[in-house]
Design an enzyme around this catalytic site. Sequence first.
Site, PDB file in Angstrom:
ATOM      1  N   GLY A 156       0.845  -1.197   0.000  1.00 25.07           N
ATOM      2  CA  GLY A 156       0.000   0.000   0.000  1.00 25.07           C
ATOM      3  C   GLY A 156       0.873   1.236   0.000  1.00 25.07           C
ATOM      4  O   GLY A 156       1.960   1.260  -0.589  1.00 25.07           O
ATOM      5  N   ARG A 238       2.013  -4.464  12.535  1.00 26.00           N
ATOM      6  CA  ARG A 238       1.384  -4.627  13.845  1.00 26.00           C
ATOM      7  C   ARG A 238       1.881  -5.946  14.414  1.00 26.00           C
ATOM      8  O   ARG A 238       2.094  -6.910  13.656  1.00 26.00           O
ATOM      9  CB  ARG A 238      -0.150  -4.697  13.720  1.00 26.00           C
ATOM     10  CG  ARG A 238      -0.835  -3.366  13.463  1.00 26.00           C
ATOM     11  CD  ARG A 238      -0.870  -2.499  14.725  1.00 26.00           C
ATOM     12  NE  ARG A 238      -1.612  -1.267  14.544  1.00 26.00           N
ATOM     13  CZ  ARG A 238      -1.080  -0.096  14.203  1.00 26.00           C
ATOM     14  NH1 ARG A 238       0.220   0.004  13.998  1.00 26.00           N
ATOM     15  NH2 ARG A 238      -1.821   0.986  14.097  1.00 26.00           N
ATOM     16  N   ASP A 262       9.479  -3.391  15.316  1.00 25.50           N
ATOM     17  CA  ASP A 262       9.019  -2.119  15.880  1.00 25.50           C
ATOM     18  C   ASP A 262       7.696  -2.299  16.616  1.00 25.50           C
ATOM     19  O   ASP A 262       7.251  -1.399  17.308  1.00 25.50           O
ATOM     20  CB  ASP A 262       8.841  -1.102  14.734  1.00 25.50           C
ATOM     21  CG  ASP A 262       8.456   0.284  15.242  1.00 25.50           C
ATOM     22  OD1 ASP A 262       9.077   0.739  16.223  1.00 25.50           O
ATOM     23  OD2 ASP A 262       7.558   0.915  14.652  1.00 25.50           O
ATOM     24  N   GLU A 267       2.036  -4.777  23.423  1.00 25.16           N
ATOM     25  CA  GLU A 267       2.851  -3.588  23.741  1.00 25.16           C
ATOM     26  C   GLU A 267       2.339  -2.919  25.014  1.00 25.16           C
ATOM     27  O   GLU A 267       1.126  -2.872  25.225  1.00 25.16           O
ATOM     28  CB  GLU A 267       2.792  -2.599  22.568  1.00 25.16           C
ATOM     29  CG  GLU A 267       3.406  -3.196  21.314  1.00 25.16           C
ATOM     30  CD  GLU A 267       3.241  -2.324  20.089  1.00 25.16           C
ATOM     31  OE1 GLU A 267       2.753  -1.177  20.216  1.00 25.16           O
ATOM     32  OE2 GLU A 267       3.575  -2.787  18.996  1.00 25.16           O
ATOM     33  N   HIS A 285       7.890   0.854  18.941  1.00 24.73           N
ATOM     34  CA  HIS A 285       6.796   1.359  18.095  1.00 24.73           C
ATOM     35  C   HIS A 285       7.015   2.837  17.742  1.00 24.73           C
ATOM     36  O   HIS A 285       6.223   3.712  18.114  1.00 24.73           O
ATOM     37  CB  HIS A 285       5.440   1.168  18.785  1.00 24.73           C
ATOM     38  CG  HIS A 285       4.286   1.159  17.814  1.00 24.73           C
ATOM     39  ND1 HIS A 285       3.146   0.423  18.000  1.00 24.73           N
ATOM     40  CD2 HIS A 285       4.108   1.817  16.642  1.00 24.73           C
ATOM     41  CE1 HIS A 285       2.306   0.626  16.987  1.00 24.73           C
ATOM     42  NE2 HIS A 285       2.875   1.484  16.154  1.00 24.73           N
TER      43      HIS A 285
HETATM   44  P1  NAP Z   1      -2.500   0.697   3.047  1.00 24.26           P
HETATM   45  O1  NAP Z   1      -2.137   1.742   2.051  1.00 24.26           O
HETATM   46  O2  NAP Z   1      -3.939   0.420   3.322  1.00 24.26           O
HETATM   47  O3  NAP Z   1      -1.758  -0.666   2.616  1.00 24.26           O
HETATM   48  C1  NAP Z   1      -1.997  -1.887   3.250  1.00 24.26           C
HETATM   49  C2  NAP Z   1      -1.483  -3.012   2.360  1.00 24.26           C
HETATM   50  O4  NAP Z   1      -1.664  -4.248   3.065  1.00 24.26           O
HETATM   51  C3  NAP Z   1      -2.246  -3.127   1.036  1.00 24.26           C
HETATM   52  O5  NAP Z   1      -1.360  -3.374  -0.013  1.00 24.26           O
HETATM   53  C4  NAP Z   1      -3.144  -4.349   1.256  1.00 24.26           C
HETATM   54  O6  NAP Z   1      -3.425  -5.084   0.087  1.00 24.26           O
HETATM   55  C5  NAP Z   1      -2.255  -5.180   2.165  1.00 24.26           C
HETATM   56  N1  NAP Z   1      -3.027  -6.185   2.881  1.00 24.26           N
HETATM   57  C6  NAP Z   1      -4.139  -6.015   3.616  1.00 24.26           C
HETATM   58  N2  NAP Z   1      -4.568  -7.211   4.093  1.00 24.26           N
HETATM   59  C7  NAP Z   1      -3.695  -8.137   3.631  1.00 24.26           C
HETATM   60  C8  NAP Z   1      -3.607  -9.549   3.759  1.00 24.26           C
HETATM   61  N3  NAP Z   1      -4.490 -10.247   4.475  1.00 24.26           N
HETATM   62  N4  NAP Z   1      -2.567 -10.183   3.149  1.00 24.26           N
HETATM   63  C9  NAP Z   1      -1.659  -9.491   2.409  1.00 24.26           C
HETATM   64  N5  NAP Z   1      -1.698  -8.147   2.270  1.00 24.26           N
HETATM   65  C10 NAP Z   1      -2.705  -7.481   2.866  1.00 24.26           C
HETATM   66  O7  NAP Z   1      -1.867   1.039   4.482  1.00 24.26           O
HETATM   67  P2  NAP Z   1      -0.534   1.859   4.807  1.00 24.26           P
HETATM   68  O8  NAP Z   1      -0.855   3.299   4.914  1.00 24.26           O
HETATM   69  O9  NAP Z   1       0.560   1.406   3.904  1.00 24.26           O
HETATM   70  O10 NAP Z   1      -0.261   1.324   6.309  1.00 24.26           O
HETATM   71  C11 NAP Z   1      -0.098  -0.064   6.523  1.00 24.26           C
HETATM   72  C12 NAP Z   1      -0.054  -0.383   8.001  1.00 24.26           C
HETATM   73  O11 NAP Z   1       1.196  -0.013   8.557  1.00 24.26           O
HETATM   74  C13 NAP Z   1      -1.058   0.335   8.912  1.00 24.26           C
HETATM   75  O12 NAP Z   1      -2.360  -0.189   8.815  1.00 24.26           O
HETATM   76  C14 NAP Z   1      -0.433   0.124  10.266  1.00 24.26           C
HETATM   77  O13 NAP Z   1      -0.869  -1.102  10.827  1.00 24.26           O
HETATM   78  C15 NAP Z   1       1.065   0.021   9.958  1.00 24.26           C
HETATM   79  N6  NAP Z   1       1.791   1.196  10.481  1.00 24.26           N
HETATM   80  C16 NAP Z   1       2.737   1.011  11.443  1.00 24.26           C
HETATM   81  C17 NAP Z   1       3.420   2.102  11.941  1.00 24.26           C
HETATM   82  C18 NAP Z   1       4.471   1.955  12.998  1.00 24.26           C
HETATM   83  O14 NAP Z   1       4.627   2.850  13.805  1.00 24.26           O
HETATM   84  N7  NAP Z   1       5.220   0.880  13.006  1.00 24.26           N
HETATM   85  C19 NAP Z   1       3.131   3.382  11.477  1.00 24.26           C
HETATM   86  C20 NAP Z   1       2.171   3.527  10.475  1.00 24.26           C
HETATM   87  C21 NAP Z   1       1.513   2.416   9.977  1.00 24.26           C
HETATM   88  P3  NAP Z   1      -4.303  -4.482  -1.119  1.00 24.26           P
HETATM   89  O15 NAP Z   1      -3.483  -3.312  -1.642  1.00 24.26           O
HETATM   90  O16 NAP Z   1      -4.366  -5.566  -2.119  1.00 24.26           O
HETATM   91  O17 NAP Z   1      -5.591  -4.052  -0.522  1.00 24.26           O
END
Ligand code: NAP
Length: 322
Positions: A156, A238, A262, A267, A285
């Site tokens: 994503g 996550r 991370d 947590e 995190h």
């Molecule tokens: P995003 O644009 O919605 O991208 C999520 C990606 O995950 C998409 O490509 C989606 O596939 C894929 N996905 C969803 N369910 C899946 C599954 N069951 N199997 C395989 N792939 C799957 O979200 P983003 O903005 O990149 O953020 C992603 C995540 O990063 C957040 O939801 C959050 O949990 C995490 N995050 C962590 C931190 C941190 O501090 N470590 C900070 C920010 C975000 P499709 O494209 O095919 O729908």
Amino acid sequence: MSDPSRPHLLTAAKLSPMLMPQIEAAFVVLDRLHEADPAAFAAVAPQIRAIAASGDSRVPGDLIARLPALETISVMGVGYDGVDVAAAKARGVMVTHTPDVLNDDVADLALGLMLCASRQLPAADRWVRSGDWAARGAMPLARKMSGARLGIVGMGRIGQAIAQRAVAFGMDIAYTARSAKPALPWAFVPDVTALAACSDFLVLITPGGAGTRHLVNAEVLRALGKGRGEGILVNVARGSVVDEVALIEALEGGVIAGAALDVFADEPNVPERLRAMPHVVLAPHIGSATNATRQAMADLAADNLRLHFAGQAVRTPVPECR
Ligand code: NAP
């Protein structure tokens, strides 16, 4: 408390000091009142029209059910797996989050963790500080990152930012997601185990929640290790995306070469077995934790609230509420 121009807002977590002053200026803020004083909360609950939450807040359906006047939930974070969006949507409650503004930071951290795990930077720092350099000589050799194979789980917004950075390292990039992205130049591998089997680094950047729970299990870790104790797992998604017990066993048993994490299952509690392993890099995190990005996230979360109560379209509803 009686100013009718300032709606009542409940916070669902200890919020950022960059967000609190913005909401205090526009709302009657009830700071975690449901946890701090259930009787006082019960008395004021019918007046609460908004919830402000952070990415790791929990806003369960039973809390939403106790707030008959609730109109909107603003999450300061892109991940909103702690919010019962189905319950909110069923009530017509608008849920917003803060996508995009944190892509750079989380992608930077992912690359940083990949370098830390492969080049053993935390261990190198300890080697110098402890006097080992003088006493024992050179450190054991590390793993090369440039040119290695990178598997990205989740392509994503942030996954693409990670891939763009990895291009500069000459990495051979493939990914999995729910669906292929034909516009992107990288290979789509539909199955996460197959992706792990052809990756030196497996980086996780999906949402949390039921759809991805334990997506990375013992079988995926065995594929990453290739029977030779290879492969580095990096989790910036996550904690729930990984079976943490299986990961600990894979690291202790030499099934994979290392990990950089991370995010964790519970947590801020990190299992002692993980903390004891020198080939595991740990971060609390901090994916989006820079001043500039947290300010942008706070401003966007506040803007969504302001727009909602001005009767205008919010900027960044979650996909389910678009
Ligand atoms: P995003 O644009 O919605 O991208 C999520 C990606 O995950 C998409 O490509 C989606 O596939 C894929 N996905 C969803 N369910 C899946 C599954 N069951 N199997 C395989 N792939 C799957 O979200 P983003 O903005 O990149 O953020 C992603 C995540 O990063 C957040 O939801 C959050 O949990 C995490 N995050 C962590 C931190 C941190 O501090 N470590 C900070 C920010 C975000 P499709 O494209 O095919 O729908």
